[in-house]
Motif scaffolding. Structure first.
Motif, PDB file in Angstrom:
ATOM      1  N   ASN A  40       0.817  -1.221   0.000  1.00  0.00           N
ATOM      2  CA  ASN A  40       0.000   0.000   0.000  1.00  0.00           C
ATOM      3  C   ASN A  40       0.850   1.271   0.000  1.00  0.00           C
ATOM      4  O   ASN A  40       0.543   2.252  -0.683  1.00  0.00           O
ATOM      5  CB  ASN A  40      -0.921   0.032   1.226  1.00  0.00           C
ATOM      6  CG  ASN A  40      -2.201  -0.741   1.008  1.00  0.00           C
ATOM      7  OD1 ASN A  40      -2.271  -1.623   0.166  1.00  0.00           O
ATOM      8  ND2 ASN A  40      -3.214  -0.423   1.780  1.00  0.00           N
ATOM      9  N   HIS A  55      -4.490   4.923  -2.021  1.00  0.00           N
ATOM     10  CA  HIS A  55      -3.220   4.229  -2.252  1.00  0.00           C
ATOM     11  C   HIS A  55      -3.410   3.186  -3.354  1.00  0.00           C
ATOM     12  O   HIS A  55      -3.186   3.486  -4.514  1.00  0.00           O
ATOM     13  CB  HIS A  55      -2.630   3.646  -0.965  1.00  0.00           C
ATOM     14  CG  HIS A  55      -3.633   3.113   0.009  1.00  0.00           C
ATOM     15  ND1 HIS A  55      -4.455   2.042  -0.265  1.00  0.00           N
ATOM     16  CD2 HIS A  55      -3.932   3.515   1.277  1.00  0.00           C
ATOM     17  CE1 HIS A  55      -5.205   1.793   0.784  1.00  0.00           C
ATOM     18  NE2 HIS A  55      -4.930   2.673   1.738  1.00  0.00           N
ATOM     19  N   ILE A  56      -3.834   1.999  -3.029  1.00  0.00           N
ATOM     20  CA  ILE A  56      -4.083   0.984  -4.055  1.00  0.00           C
ATOM     21  C   ILE A  56      -5.323   1.350  -4.860  1.00  0.00           C
ATOM     22  O   ILE A  56      -6.390   1.584  -4.295  1.00  0.00           O
ATOM     23  CB  ILE A  56      -4.254  -0.412  -3.421  1.00  0.00           C
ATOM     24  CG1 ILE A  56      -2.941  -0.868  -2.771  1.00  0.00           C
ATOM     25  CG2 ILE A  56      -4.719  -1.424  -4.465  1.00  0.00           C
ATOM     26  CD1 ILE A  56      -1.797  -1.102  -3.738  1.00  0.00           C
ATOM     27  N   VAL A  63      -2.520  -6.362  -0.629  1.00  0.00           N
ATOM     28  CA  VAL A  63      -3.004  -5.009  -0.911  1.00  0.00           C
ATOM     29  C   VAL A  63      -4.299  -4.800  -0.144  1.00  0.00           C
ATOM     30  O   VAL A  63      -5.030  -5.742   0.136  1.00  0.00           O
ATOM     31  CB  VAL A  63      -3.240  -4.771  -2.419  1.00  0.00           C
ATOM     32  CG1 VAL A  63      -1.927  -4.797  -3.187  1.00  0.00           C
ATOM     33  CG2 VAL A  63      -4.224  -5.776  -3.003  1.00  0.00           C
TER      34      VAL A  63
END
Length: 239
Positions: free
Chosen positions: A9, A50-51, A42
């Motif tokens: 992440n 983030h992801i 993730v």
């Protein structure tokens, strides 16, 4: 030996801060595996801070170890994302919208029926399910009633109190792990585990199969380099 899954992440956070594709999340995932990581984790969130959802599709194409997707199954988009990619494992976390980081486990008694329904959906698609729980024997017993394959012990409490009294800090986790073993549940752990507290945790928690580590590992990599850092974490797990 307990397996190390690297949560990437923070790599996505750094990439997103400037736009573009530097650092390259996909290349970092490949390198983590090349350097010895036994899984990639993730945790996409609805705001994609983030992801990104597309990252999950891209990672599915290249991850050769275990792919673990964490997230809030109360979001339909998350459910659809997991079912579209069919990772080896999905970890269900009771986040709320806008939460900075995960900070508690499921109330497996209160939400038993809901969790049973969600878990069965993923299992029907051949996905192993782990659910985030606090180190409370009652919550572990409740988790067993949901049909989950594994639990992930939320370890922030252990990490926060490790330096004051590590025996006291780890005690509830030992009891929770023992309960999980008796109930036939697989056991993962994660949150704030680092190079200072990881070895003691792994040495004392029976049946620990996997740890997922992101923030501390990526922070350490700024000083030690990614390859060296992953090897340092693996050595902490080599009992």
């Amino acid at each position: 030996m307990t397996r190390l899954s690297v949560n990437i992440n923070k790599i996505a956070t750094l990439r997103n801060s400037r736009g573009g594709n530097n650092p390259d999340l996909i290349q970092v995932a490949k390198d983590c595996e090349r350097f010895g990581a036994q899984g990639i984790t993730v945790h996409p969130r609805p705001d994609e801070r983030h992801i990104r959802y597309q990252d999950v599709f891209d990672l599915k194409e290249i991850v050769t170890t275990e792919f673990n997707i964490e997230g809030n199954c109360q979001e339909q988009k998350f459910i659809d994302l997991v079912l579209s990619n069919k990772p080896e494992q999905v970890t269900l976390v009771p986040d709320v919208l806008g939460q900075i980081t995960s900070n508690h486990g499921w109330d497996t008694i209160k939400h038993k029926d809901y969790l049973k329904e969600m878990i069965s959906i993923f299992q029907l698609h051949g996905i192993r399910v782990s659910i985030f729980v606090d180190p409370d024997v009652k919550m572990v017993e409740g988790a067993a009633e949901t049909g989950t394959d594994r639990i992930e012990l939320y370890t922030e409490g252990y990490a926060s109190h490790y330096h004051q009294n590590r025996e006291q800090a780890i005690s509830p986790y030992i009891h929770a792990a023992q309960a999980a073993q008796k109930l036939g549940l697989g056991l993962n752990a994660g949150h704030d585990l680092d190079l200072h507290n990881l070895q003691y945790f792994a040495q004392n928690i029976p049946g620990l199969q996997e740890v997922s580590i992101g923030h501390a590992l990526i922070s350490d990599a700024l000083y030690y380099g990614l390859e060296n850092t992953i090897q340092m974490y693996l050595r902490q797990l080599a009992l």
